[in-house]
Design a protein around this motif. Structure first.
Motif, short mmCIF file in Angstrom:
data_model
loop_
_atom_site.label_atom_id
_atom_site.label_comp_id
_atom_site.label_asym_id
_atom_site.label_seq_id
_atom_site.Cartn_x
_atom_site.Cartn_y
_atom_site.Cartn_z
N TYR A 546 0.44 -1.37 -0.58
CA TYR A 546 -0.42 -0.13 0.05
C TYR A 546 1.07 1.64 0.24
N TYR A 547 1.94 0.64 0.90
CA TYR A 547 3.09 2.34 0.61
C TYR A 547 3.32 2.45 -0.57
N LEU A 548 4.15 1.58 -1.09
CA LEU A 548 4.56 1.83 -2.78
C LEU A 548 3.34 2.35 -3.88
N ALA A 549 1.88 1.85 -3.80
CA ALA A 549 0.87 2.48 -3.80
C ALA A 549 0.74 3.60 -4.07
N PHE A 550 0.81 4.40 -2.89
CA PHE A 550 0.05 5.58 -2.48
C PHE A 550 1.82 6.48 -2.54
N GLN A 551 2.56 6.15 -2.87
CA GLN A 551 3.45 6.82 -2.64
C GLN A 551 4.00 7.15 -4.38
#
Length: 702
Positions: A546-551
């Motif tokens: 999820y972090y990579l997607a929002f980043q």
């Protein structure tokens, strides 16, 4: 007669060049195709941007590896990272101003060669230092064996063993010259910065000078889009090198007792610098074959052909008066007045302040994101670098490309570019808010993050030594984590109270661990432990995705404003100050963003360290474990705060632009009225004069 005419034609080649209207059309077309133009320069500069982005992103991806190899804290690694900006500052202003007066392509080529030398110098310490020796008391032998662990020794034997270990560390230090070898990495990075200082100000101004106005923004957008491929390859290269052990080819890998997720693991950080240095060297050569000036794009065909032929003649006739280099003294006289004009431009100054503030957040994000992902989600450096490259860099590339496309399609003026830049900055900043919810708790490390019974602790010295390991005499500064059968991580086998070890290398197992027996989680009766920390909770893997997607989403939105932000730099100043404005812009970012940001944030990260490593000679080494909660709040909170503060200053930029447009409109209206009035007086029609009309009536009728 024909022979004589041909002979005369062959005897005077220069005359034939001048008689371009009499040339054969096929020959003229061939000459036009081979004539240097702005697109050739764009291709060469794009590869240069790729090479400098490759080396820069690889440096960012290797921060953790360099920190562990040289056993230095994050504040020192911040100085090493900031040395690139220091090198820029040494020459940036001079190159931006004086370089624009001379042969810009050749100066860029020389800068690329300096970048190559500096990058190769950064890899040199690996070949001058000894083999990497991490903290370990485990046998490195590949022969399976059963040995007694120090915890089973009596106090007298333990003291003698510790004395032997201390003497061996001192002896190793005497033969190891690597304690200050990180200075060579710093100097190489600084030299890389000196070479890079020539590329952006001279290259961008060169494109803006010889490209048509409607294509300038698009070309710069394409340039930055291609340049983003550099970080994609840089982080991928960093991922590959992080998988390889630092001394690969010189040690038996089966004897290594640590894995890639271990905080003592060091990859082949030096290999990537050799590859990046070779790429920078190749990028230098095309610029030495380009002329000082190029035909202006979009002009009439005859003018372009004539300009191209004139450039060719100037290249062959160095004595031509138009190709004389300006004197440095004459150029220097105009420097201070030009600088004063630039720094008294309110729009430009506010634009600089806003970008410097936001650039601090960008530097922190780029420099410490790999470390953040490693510590927060328990990922290896190799996996973190690879996923950053394949998720974030394409998003940035697409954002920059569409940014230039939007600028070209809608033909945004200064006000439109500023509004678009501000809007993307605000939306991109808001995308950081979900990051705060994507969290993983601290790993349960007995005596460090929790007590041996699973409760909170306050002090390391008093909490790691408990009844189950009190007779072991374990050194507090030791770090060799093991995962117990009860799911708890222990600082070392000694602190777990283990008496026996079996096996060798990374497959070593520990048995009869008294602390695991004292705090079991099951009745299995298996009180053993294995090397390495216990796995993180399952939700960490989902949080990481999820972090990579929002980043990626945040990077794409922020990149949409990249071209408008940069075009403001070129459009808010006078045309003759463009090169200097780009140089001062880069100078300000380096001086007040690139240098201090990694240093002060590195010091802040050090304040969240919970367990420091130990150097061979004693003393504090690199951090092994951070407090995840404090790290997350510092990392995300500071980046968000800097971005929002920068948006406030961009609001002031819009206000100043509106005031400027209002003043310019009033001034232009007044000048038009005066011109029309004067023109009407001088061009009164004869029939109006004959009709006896008054001056006011004539003006009204006209």
């Amino acid at each position: 007669m024909t022979v004589e005419t041909r002979a005369e034609g062959f005897s005077d080649p220069p005359l034939k060049k001048e008689l371009s209207p009499l040339e054969d059309p096929a020959e003229a077309k061939t000459r036009k195709c081979c004539t240097p133009n702005i697109k050739m320069f764009l291709v060469a500069l794009s590869f240069t941007y790729f090479s400098k982005a490759l080396s820069g992103s690889y440096m960012k991806s290797s921060i953790t590896q360099i920190e562990r190899r040289f056993e230095i804290p994050s504040s020192v690694i911040g100085v090493i990272d900031g040395s690139f900006e220091m090198g820029n500052l040494l020459v940036l202003t001079l190159v931006s101003y004086f370089g624009a007066k001379f042969h810009r392509p050749k100066i860029i080529g020389a800068g690329c060669m300096l970048m190559s030398i500096g990058t190769l110098l950064m890899a040199l310490p690996h070949f001058l230092m000894g083999r990497y020796k991490y903290e370990s008391t485990i046998s490195a032998s590949t022969n399976s064996s059963t040995v007694s662990f120090p915890c089973s020794q009596d106090p007298g034997q333990l003291t003698e063993l510790e004395a032997q270990q201390q003497s061996s560390r001192i002896a190793a230090c005497e033969h190891d010259g690597g304690s200050l070898m990180w200075v060579a990495v710093l100097l190489g990075n600084m030299l890389r910065g000196v070479g890079e200082a020539t590329i952006t100000p001279l290259g961008i101004s060169f494109i803006d000078d010889f490209a048509s106005p409607e294509n300038s923004a698009f070309y710069i957008g394409c340039l930055h889009t291609i340049a983003v491929i550099g970080p994609l390859f840089g982080f991928t290269l960093g991922s590959f090198c992080a998988k390889l052990y630092v001394d690969i080819g010189f040690v038996d890998l089966e004897s290594i007792t640590i894995s890639m997720k271990d905080s003592r693991w060091v990859g082949a950080w030096w290999l990537g610098f050799i590859i990046a240095g070779g790429t920078s060297l190749v990028s230098a050569f095309p610029f030495f074959f380009l002329p000082k000036t190029l035909p202006k794009e979009g002009g009439p065909e005859k003018d372009s052909t004539a300009a191209a032929e004139q450039n060719l003649l100037q290249g062959n006739q160095q004595t031509n008066a138009t190709d004389e280099q300006p004197k440095i003294i004459d150029v220097a006289k105009d420097f201070l007045p030009s600088l004063k004009r630039l720094l008294t431009n309110k729009i430009y100054v506010l634009y600089l302040i806003a970008n410097v503030i936001m650039f601090n957040g960008v530097i922190i994000l780029i420099t410490y994101t790999p470390k953040y992902l490693e510590q927060q989600f328990g990922e290896s450096a190799s996996k973190a670098n690879f996923l950053i490259g394949v998720t974030s860099m394409p998003a940035v590339s697409l954002g920059i490309f569409f940014s230039g496309l939007i600028m070209k399609k809608f033909k945004l003026d200064l006000m439109g570019a500023t509004k678009m830049g501000l809007g993307t900055a605000i939306i991109g900043s808001l995308c950081i808010l979900p990051y705060f919810a994507l969290t993983c708790e601290n790993t349960e490390i007995a005596g460090l993050t929790v007590s041996y019974g699973g409760t909170g602790i306050s002090d390391l010295e008093s909490s790691v030594s408990v009844a189950c390991n009190s007779g072991c005499g374990c050194p507090v500064n030791q770090w060799e984590p093991v995962c117990g059968e009860n799911g708890m991580t222990y600082v070392s086998p000694c602190f777990a109270g283990c008496n026996i070890s079996r096996g060798s290398g990374i497959s070593t197992a520990f048995h009869a661990c008294r602390c695991i027996e004292a705090f079991p989680k099951s009745e299995s009766g298996n009180f053993s432990a294995v090397l390495g920390q216990c796995p993180r909770e399952e939700k960490c893997s989902r949080m990481f995705i999820y972090y990579l997607a929002f980043q990626s989403l945040s990077f794409f939105i922020l990149s949409l404003g990249s071209m408008p932000m940069f075009i403001i730099n070129l459009r808010c100043v006078d045309p003759e100050l463009k090169s200097l404005s780009v140089g001062m812009y880069t100078l300000a970012l380096r001086a007040f963003g690139g240098i201090p940001a990694p240093i002060y944030f590195g010091a802040l990260i050090d304040s969240t360290c919970m367990k420091w490593g130990t150097k061979k000679c004693g003393g504090r080494g690199a951090c092994r474990v951070y407090d995840n909660i404090s790290f997350r709040l510092l990392f995300l909170g500071l980046i968000l705060g800097l971005r929002l503060m920068g948006c406030v200053f961009f609001g002031f930029v819009i206000i100043q632009i509106k005031k400027k447009f209002t003043r310019d409109h009033r001034k232009a209206s007044a000048e038009v009225k005066v011109f029309l009035k004067q023109d009407m007086k001088n061009n009164v029609l004869p029939e109006q004069k004959g009709a006896g009309l008054s001056e006011k009536e004539v003006e009204t009728s006209t």
